[in-house]
Enzyme design. Sequence first.
Site, short mmCIF file in Angstrom:
data_model
loop_
_atom_site.label_atom_id
_atom_site.label_comp_id
_atom_site.label_asym_id
_atom_site.label_seq_id
_atom_site.Cartn_x
_atom_site.Cartn_y
_atom_site.Cartn_z
CE1 TYR A 106 -30.65 26.89 35.95
CE2 TYR A 106 -28.82 25.47 35.36
CZ TYR A 106 -30.18 25.68 35.49
OH TYR A 106 -31.05 24.68 35.18
CE LYS A 203 -33.46 28.39 31.40
NZ LYS A 203 -32.22 28.48 32.12
C1 LIG Z 1 -31.17 27.57 32.56
C2 LIG Z 1 -29.81 28.11 32.73
C3 LIG Z 1 -28.68 27.32 32.43
C4 LIG Z 1 -28.78 25.89 31.99
O1 LIG Z 1 -29.37 25.77 30.75
P1 LIG Z 1 -30.22 24.50 30.26
O2 LIG Z 1 -30.63 24.89 28.88
O3 LIG Z 1 -31.36 24.31 31.22
O4 LIG Z 1 -29.28 23.33 30.29
C5 LIG Z 1 -27.43 27.90 32.59
N1 LIG Z 1 -27.30 29.16 33.04
C6 LIG Z 1 -28.35 29.93 33.34
C7 LIG Z 1 -28.13 31.32 33.83
C8 LIG Z 1 -29.64 29.44 33.22
O5 LIG Z 1 -30.68 30.21 33.53
#
Ligand SMILES: *Cc1c(COP(=O)(O)O)cnc(C)c1O
Length: 388
Positions: A106, A203
């Site tokens: 990410y 997510k």
């Molecule tokens: C979105 C995401 C993050 C970061 O998370 P946030 O809640 O936006 O800080 C880390 N790893 C993955 C795989 C992500 O999709």
Amino acid sequence: MKDYDPTKHQFETNAIHAGQPPDPATGAIAFPIYQTSTYVQEGIGGHKGFEYSRTANPTRCALEECLASLEGAKYGLCFASGMAATSNVMTLLKAGDHVVCSDDLYGGTPRVFNRVYADYGIEFTYVDTSFTDRIEAAIKPNTKMVFIETPTNPMLKITEIRAVATLTKRKNLILVVDNTFASPFLQRPLDLGADIVVHSTTKYINGHADSVGGAVLTSNEKYHERMKYCQNAAGGIMGPFDAFLTMRGVKTLALRMERQCDNAMNLAVYLETHPKVEKVIYPGLESFPQHKIAERQMRLFGGMISFVIKGGLDSAKKMLANTPVFGLAESLGGVESLIQHPALMTHASVPKEVRDANGISDGLIRVSAGIEAYEDLKRALDTGFSHV
Ligand SMILES: *Cc1c(COP(=O)(O)O)cnc(C)c1O
């Protein structure tokens, strides 16, 4: 819910009950939002386990216990974002330590590694971790940690967690898995030998696109003690209202994931036969190079699909401008289906040579399947294609 023991129950049951007994004062079945900074003591030092909400808050603690049960972990910690969770894991390292990482993590992860922690003397090397021998070749005398993500974003590359865990155990390294894309319902890295799991709860875990949060789960007491100490010391905690929302969201994780994986599988099959599509990337398809590994370590194949549209950037822009129902947005994992263009949106800060080398071409489109009716989603994509 007297003496509820998560180890005696299955995932779907723990998602609803672990860490959240009915309120002893009123019987309220929904765990209360303890929106408080401090706690009145009966006498000096005479508290009920809570002194100040950075250190501990009942709503956050309930979610921490629930998420730990879902990953099969002994301990859980919740943070203000996924990036705060990853940053907390970095407190296990010291200046001079080295980390081997997946080469398509990410985007925010290499950003904080290279632009923040590198300044504190921590070194990072990026390799294609789907080849365990490339991880081994990158290990140096000062290597302390291997940090992987599987499936990756947006190419959905799979790393075999069990194979990497065998290596990290032999070399005495900490194996961290960012499990955001799979969620614990599809994949449980600790069961496969990993030491620590990181989540962006933003997510799939929360799943309703209304909260930003993160979590760190482990069964290693020594790592947990250090990370808990640093959660309080550095303070990037999840607030009680976000903990409540996330606890409410995660109750339906299994149901949502089943529907999202189903929609994604059907959309992938439909896209694969579409005359305007060059290529579909989805771990559930036989044509996906690592399909067998995905089948071994994941319960279902996930809610994310990437595909390459014929005609490159021009076609991609026309399609995205004319696809109803799908939100044109970054992020993923919510009940609403989303569509986006990695090269211009989520991965715009990645240099073009690196994007091209990783397969993020100008015709690549990424879809996060929601829980809407499949027929409506298919029709929406049809409408988008008809404008190309
Ligand atoms: C979105 C995401 C993050 C970061 O998370 P946030 O809640 O936006 O800080 C880390 N790893 C993955 C795989 C992500 O999709």
